[in-house]
Design an enzyme around this catalytic site. Structure first.
Site, PDB file in Angstrom:
ATOM      1  N   SER A   1      -9.484   2.128   3.086  1.00 54.71           N
ATOM      2  CA  SER A   1      -8.620   2.846   2.162  1.00 54.71           C
ATOM      3  C   SER A   1      -7.630   1.949   1.426  1.00 54.71           C
ATOM      4  CB  SER A   1      -7.835   3.916   2.923  1.00 54.71           C
ATOM      5  OG  SER A   1      -6.986   3.332   3.907  1.00 54.71           O
TER       6      SER A   1
ATOM      7  N   SER B   1      -9.949  -0.096   7.216  1.00 57.83           N
ATOM      8  CA  SER B   1      -9.358  -0.007   5.881  1.00 57.83           C
ATOM      9  C   SER B   1      -8.662  -1.264   5.384  1.00 57.83           C
ATOM     10  CB  SER B   1      -8.389   1.172   5.817  1.00 57.83           C
ATOM     11  OG  SER B   1      -9.098   2.388   5.883  1.00 57.83           O
TER      12      SER B   1
ATOM     13  N   LYS C   1       0.835  -1.198   0.000  1.00 54.95           N
ATOM     14  CA  LYS C   1       0.000   0.000   0.000  1.00 54.95           C
ATOM     15  C   LYS C   1       0.873   1.252   0.000  1.00 54.95           C
ATOM     16  CE  LYS C   1      -3.818   2.122   2.652  1.00 54.95           C
ATOM     17  NZ  LYS C   1      -4.714   1.954   3.821  1.00 54.95           N
TER      18      LYS C   1
END
Length: 463
Positions: A149, A173, A79
């Site tokens: 996210s 997330s 990420k």
């Protein structure tokens, strides 16, 4: 099966026995990225050349007898909040378009030490402050969101673009994209995994953890990531077990709580049906099921955002003033609103959080875990703003999703999301398993038992 379709567990077995080389596996993953990335759009950057170089090194190490373990030679996505030396850490934002990391984050370093192959950095909702990940699409239906996210990581794993994606979880997330994309998502106990070198959203709620295809894969990755780190003072000096030990012990003798309030109050009937069917599977395999009341349910969302908003605004204060016009509108509005909170309000939120944590401690008396829906609805359409639940209840997409995942962040308890079926539109549904502090082994055991008893893990999107 093509190599990119393998789980970490399967790929590791083939690599260890020399039936599959890290180079062959990495090439298969990179070919898959080239095939589907124009639709999924999971990656900020793909590091194909570096990945193949690392895979060749791993292949030679293994041939020379230097096999490091089950992550050696496994392609992973990171990420874009985690620092990777030499690569940008943009947090999917123009605000940090010119940022370049000089060192690896703690998680990336541990993955490298285990022999993992980094194939690229995945998209996040800007600075992790949202649950949509606008750039990325859901592999099950590209007209729907992947969640956020950590939407890039969730979509990449589901689409076969990597065998594991690193995520962060401040209000859900990791678990939100796991549930919406039909993958496994593990948010460890707060303090179990170092966040050193990770761009923060809310320091007191941030967690780091993996998104994988199977529960056993998540256990393998956590075994590499977990452990104290003096560079992250929130990490705890707690022994790290072998998370695969006892994972196949089944659920006989375990007692799980099913919430009598909150989690099933406002929910899509199809999601509720899939989750209650999952509970029946656990019960049918020997688990004892009890009803449990979720404490302080009316205060959960106020506390979640009462922590995120001022802490995020404090982190972004300087950048907001110097580069405010570079933020996306939805994130900038939240950051500006966070500056309006008074210190006295923040302190009250901290006091209520303490009550919530104590309430959950008491709710867990006699329970090994709480099982509930990961989310109250499946993946929203890209342009969808709200859900309408039974009895005319309307909620924004963010409130609906975060409301189900926030308890795990507020309390810091470990939480696992596993696929438990689909709705009538073919969109995945997630089952959430919440455990006691530092008892990830128990929730992984429950997740593994459910995964073994069903066939959802074999379902993949048709891209």
């Amino acid at each position: 099966m093509k190599p990119y379709q393998l789980s970490i567990t399967e790929a590791a077995r083939h690599i260890a026995s020399r039936e599959l080389s890290p180079v062959e596996l990495t090439r298969s993953v990179l070919d898959r990225i080239e095939q589907v990335e124009d639709r999924v759009k999971a990656f900020v950057v793909v590091t194909a050349e570096q990945a193949l170089e690392a895979a060749a090194i791993a292949e030679k190490e293994i041939a020379d007898g230097g096999y490091r373990g089950p992550l050696h030679g496994i392609p992973v996505g990171i990420k874009d909040l985690f620092d990777v030396a030499g690569l940008p850490t943009t947090a999917s934002s123009q605000v940090r378009a010119d940022h370049r990391a000089t060192d690896d984050s703690a998680c990336v370093q541990r993955l490298r030490d285990a022999g993992s192959i980094l194939v690229g950095k995945t998209h996040t909702h800007e600075f992790a402050y949202g649950i949509i990940t606008p750039t990325t699409r859901n592999p099950w239906n590209v007209e729907h969101i992947p969640g956020g996210s950590s939407g890039g990581s969730g979509a990449a794993v589901a689409a076969g673009e990597c065998l594991m994606g690193m995520g962060t979880d401040t209000g859900g997330s990791i678990r939100i994209p796991a549930a919406l994309c039909g993958t496994v998502g593990l948010k460890p106990t707060y303090g179990r995994v170092s966040r050193h070198g990770v761009t923060s959203l809310c320091w007191s709620l941030d967690h780091a953890g993996p998104l994988t295809r199977t529960v056993r894969d998540a256990a393998l990755v956590l075994g590499v990531l977990a452990g104290s780190d003096p560079r992250d003072p929130a990490t705890a000096d707690v022994a790290v077990p072998d998370y695969t030990e006892g994972i196949d012990a089944g659920v006989s003798g375990l007692t799980v709580g099913v919430p009598s309030n909150y989690f099933f109050d406002d929910i899509d009937p199809q999601v509720e049906a899939r989750v209650r069917e999952a509970v029946s599977v656990l019960e049918g395999n020997g688990a004892t099921v009890r009803s449990v009341e979720i404490p302080y349910s009316q205060q959960l969302m106020a506390v979640e955002f009462g922590l995120i908003m001022p802490e995020a605004s404090a982190y972004h204060q300087e950048m907001l003033r110097s580069r405010g016009d570079a933020y996306q509108d939805d994130v900038r509005v939240l950051l500006e609103a966070g500056e309006l909170m008074l210190a006295s309000q923040y302190l009250k939120v901290l006091r209520v959080r303490a009550l919530i944590k104590d309430g959950f401690r008491r709710a867990f008396e006699g329970l090994d875990a709480i099982v509930c829906p990961t989310l109250p609805a499946t993946a929203a359409r890209v342009d969808q703003q709200e859900f309408e639940f039974p009895h005319g209840v309307r909620k924004s997409v963010m409130d609906a999703y975060v409301g189900h995942s926030a308890p795990g962040n507020i309390t810091g308890l470990p939480a696992l999301s596993v696929p438990c079926g689909f709705d009538s539109n073919g969109l995945p549904v997630g089952l959430q398993i919440i455990g006691r502090p530092y008892e990830e082994q128990t929730i992984l055991r429950l997740g593994q038992a459910y995964e073994t008893a069903t066939d959802w893990v074999s379902q993949t999107p048709d891209l």
